[in-house]
Design an enzyme around this catalytic site. Structure first.
Site, short mmCIF file in Angstrom:
data_model
loop_
_atom_site.label_atom_id
_atom_site.label_comp_id
_atom_site.label_asym_id
_atom_site.label_seq_id
_atom_site.Cartn_x
_atom_site.Cartn_y
_atom_site.Cartn_z
N GLU A 261 -42.12 -79.72 -5.04
CA GLU A 261 -43.13 -80.61 -5.28
C GLU A 261 -42.72 -82.09 -4.70
O GLU A 261 -42.56 -83.07 -5.17
CB GLU A 261 -43.17 -80.82 -6.90
N GLU B 188 -46.99 -72.12 -9.57
CA GLU B 188 -46.52 -72.40 -11.07
C GLU B 188 -47.58 -72.30 -11.76
O GLU B 188 -48.52 -73.68 -11.90
CB GLU B 188 -45.62 -73.89 -11.06
C1 GLA Z 1 -42.91 -78.70 -12.01
C2 GLA Z 1 -41.50 -78.19 -11.22
C3 GLA Z 1 -40.79 -76.90 -11.95
C4 GLA Z 1 -40.92 -77.57 -13.59
C5 GLA Z 1 -42.15 -77.70 -14.17
C6 GLA Z 1 -42.27 -78.10 -15.58
O1 GLA Z 1 -43.80 -77.72 -11.67
O2 GLA Z 1 -41.82 -77.82 -9.85
O3 GLA Z 1 -39.46 -76.88 -11.56
O4 GLA Z 1 -40.15 -78.68 -13.93
O5 GLA Z 1 -42.77 -78.72 -13.55
O6 GLA Z 1 -41.67 -77.01 -16.26
#
Ligand code: GLA
Length: 588
Positions: A158, A234
């Site tokens: 991210e 995700e």
């Molecule tokens: C983001 C991050 C993950 C995690 C999620 C929340 O998507 O990429 O590593 O922190 O948020 O659980």
């Protein structure tokens, strides 16, 4: 040899369209003797792939150390994925977020303020090169192109939520390719136009992260990447918990419907999390979006497979959805037996003050040092100084993250970053002032990644700045022999006696080898628990979690030992084990 490639609309496995139906399972959050069981339950739900981050600081807790043994044996984990006939996606960061201490970035690296954070800076990149040298050979040799399970590797995490340094992303790509990573390299970003624009480069295949409204989010991804497979890297089918907040749950039916929408679009998915596991020891991270919120020990995540490996209603609902798109095995995992319920008297008590010689070496400072200056990257540190009757008040620039203040061993109060408290009144007398400082977890998201821990000066009183300090970093990662010996010699306490902390308590209990346990923490204030010397992690009456999961492989037949460090006070010197988990009350 097999191939895995980015096609015009699909991932191509050996040239044929392939829908990745993956689940996240972090090997570093699961006891290694349970890896095979959890992976198998992923296959039985219908998943064809396991995704794991790699937490750099888990392998490299100190500068110059790199560990790939036991709980850190990523090669063995990937081999177990392969043995189950599944693929793997590896996300080695270097930054991973993941509610993990510092988002995986080592404290020892960022303690030097000259080192860049998540950008193209030579010292930062040199450290990553060394990390990749140690880690990537085991990933490279397990790529699908070499007969192994690994189909893709993600670069950074991210990144568009943090920076826009394309040279940095390109350096990471080059370092992966130079070390033999030949499978597709991916980026992931939130479903946000600005983040998608900043977080990737054309050499990476973009993916997106979200927990609902699949079509809208995949359409957004499509706008940033006109061709190639759509993937939600995700799919947040639950959420993490922070101390002092409610327990997060996400309804199984809603998750299942969103998953159905996503798979119906032909998109690939990685469930975050398939199985969350546990933030053992001092491994949990923290968020700070104006208020510092440390992550709980449990990382159950309301995932399809519960923290202790039990299948849930969500597991069944998702299996049913997946069966509409892919073959799902008929076999169903057995429910785990209820865990033993018993009460254990803690019959030894050792005040923390008496244990100090076994826990660390004090050093004198002529200024107030951060714990990073001590080279102490996690856990607890004792700060001491002398005050006079005129000092009357202590005020610090910042407390990272929580300190128990005492005068000549008598409790004065607590300073807490979460509560934005950094000033405390002192009794009007001279004496030894101690601050027992807890690093509650390094921030894993946003601009405060990489900040130092400890007491942040200047430390001022009503009359002066306090500059003479004696500071002791405490070794608490395991019950070491010196502490065990002091506990052996400690006087016995009567069963159920109320506990005044900070103090260690110890008891023994019978168990069957391999039997999961759940330790209830109600009646206790705040502290740490070890079972057979292994630091399970933190407990706290602030909740929401009211039990600590004790993985069966830690238990042996016959006598087992539980040690508690209680910081404040407890109703009685006994602990109870419960039949199942209690993760606290939720909002819904
Ligand atoms: C983001 C991050 C993950 C995690 C999620 C929340 O998507 O990429 O590593 O922190 O948020 O659980």
């Amino acid at each position: 040899m097999p191939t895995f490639e980015i096609g015009d609309v699909d991932f191509l496995l050996d040239g044929r369209p392939h829908q990745v139906i993956s689940g996240a399972l972090h090997y570093f959050r699961v006891h290694p003797e349970q890896w095979a069981d959890r992976i198998r339950k992923a296959r039985l739900m219908g998943l064809n792939t396991i995704e794991t981050y790699v937490a750099w600081n888990f392998h490299a807790p100190e500068r110059g150390r790199f560990d790939l043994d036991g709980p850190r044996d990523l090669g063995r984990f990937l081999d177990l994925v392969a043995a189950e006939g599944m693929h793997a996606i590896v996300r080695p960061g270097p930054y991973i977020c993941a509610e993990w201490d510092g988002g995986g970035l080592p404290g020892w690296l960022l303690a030097d303020p000259e080192v860049g954070v998540r950008r193209h800076e030579p010292r930062y990149l040199a450290a990553i090169a060394q990390y990749y040298d140690q880690l990537l050979p085991l990933v490279a040799e397990r790529q699908v192109t070499r007969g192994g399970p690994v189909i893709a590797v993600q670069v950074e995490n991210e990144y568009g939520a943090y920076g826009d340094d394309q040279d940095y992303l390109r350096a990471l790509i080059a370092m992966n390719r130079e070390r033999g990573i030949e499978v597709p390299l991916l980026s992931c970003d939130q479903a946000d136009d600005a983040m998608q624009a900043r977080g990737s480069v054309p050499e990476l295949h973009r993916t997106v992260t979200f927990g609902s409204r699949a079509k809208e989010r995949l359409d957004l991804l499509r706008r940033h990447q006109p061709t190639g497979p759509l993937m939600c890297m995700e799919f947040w089918n639950g959420w993490f918990d922070s101390w002092g907040q409610h327990h997060h749950v996400a309804p199984a039916e809603t998750n299942a419907q969103d998953l159905d929408d996503l798979l119906a679009m032909g998109a690939s998915v990685n469930l975050y999390m398939f199985h969350g596991g546990t933030n053992f020891g001092f491994t949990g991270g923290a968020n700070d979006k104006g208020t510092y919120l440390p992550i709980t020990t449990s990382y159950d995540y309301d995932a399809p497979l519960a923290e202790h490996g039990a299948v849930t209603a969500k597991w069944h609902a998702m299996r049913e959805v997946i069966s509409r798109y892919a073959p799902v095995p008929d076999e169903l995992p057995a429910d785990p037996a209820p865990a033993p319920e018993l009460t254990v008297d803690l019959d030894r008590r050792l005040p923390l003050a008496d244990a100090l010689p076994a826990l660390g070496e004090p050093a004198a400072w002529d200024h107030l040092p951060t714990t990073d200056e001590l080279g102490h990257w996690t856990g607890f540190t004792l700060y001491r100084t002398e005050v006079t009757a005129e000092d009357r008040v202590l005020t610090l620039a910042e407390v990272r993250d929580r300190a128990l203040v005492a005068l000549d061993g008598e409790p004065v109060g607590v300073l807490s970053r979460t509560e934005h408290s950094r000033t405390i009144a002192l009794p009007a007398r001279a004496g030894e002032l101690t601050l027992l400082l807890e690093d509650q977890g390094r921030v894993n998201y946003g601009p405060r990644i990489g900040e130092a821990k400890g007491l942040i000066g200047p430390a001022r009183t009503a009359t002066r700045e306090l500059t003479d300090w004696t500071v002791t970093p405490l070794r608490l990662d395991a019950v070491e022999p010196a502490l065990a010996a002091l506990l052996d010699a400690a006087p016995a306490v009567a069963a159920g006696t109320p506990v005044a902390g900070p103090a260690f308590l110890r008891g023994t209990f019978p168990a069957d080898a391999g039997a999961d346990h759940f330790l209830r923490t109600d009646g206790w204030g705040k502290g740490l628990v070890w079972v057979n010397g292994f630091l399970l992690g933190r407990y706290w009456s602030a909740g929401p979690t009211a039990t600590l999961y004790v993985p069966g492989p830690l238990l042996r037949s016959g006598d087992n030992e539980v040690v508690v460090l209680e910081l404040h006070g407890a109703e009685g010197a006994r602990v109870a084990f419960a039949a199942g988990p209690d993760l606290g009350s939720s909002e819904v």
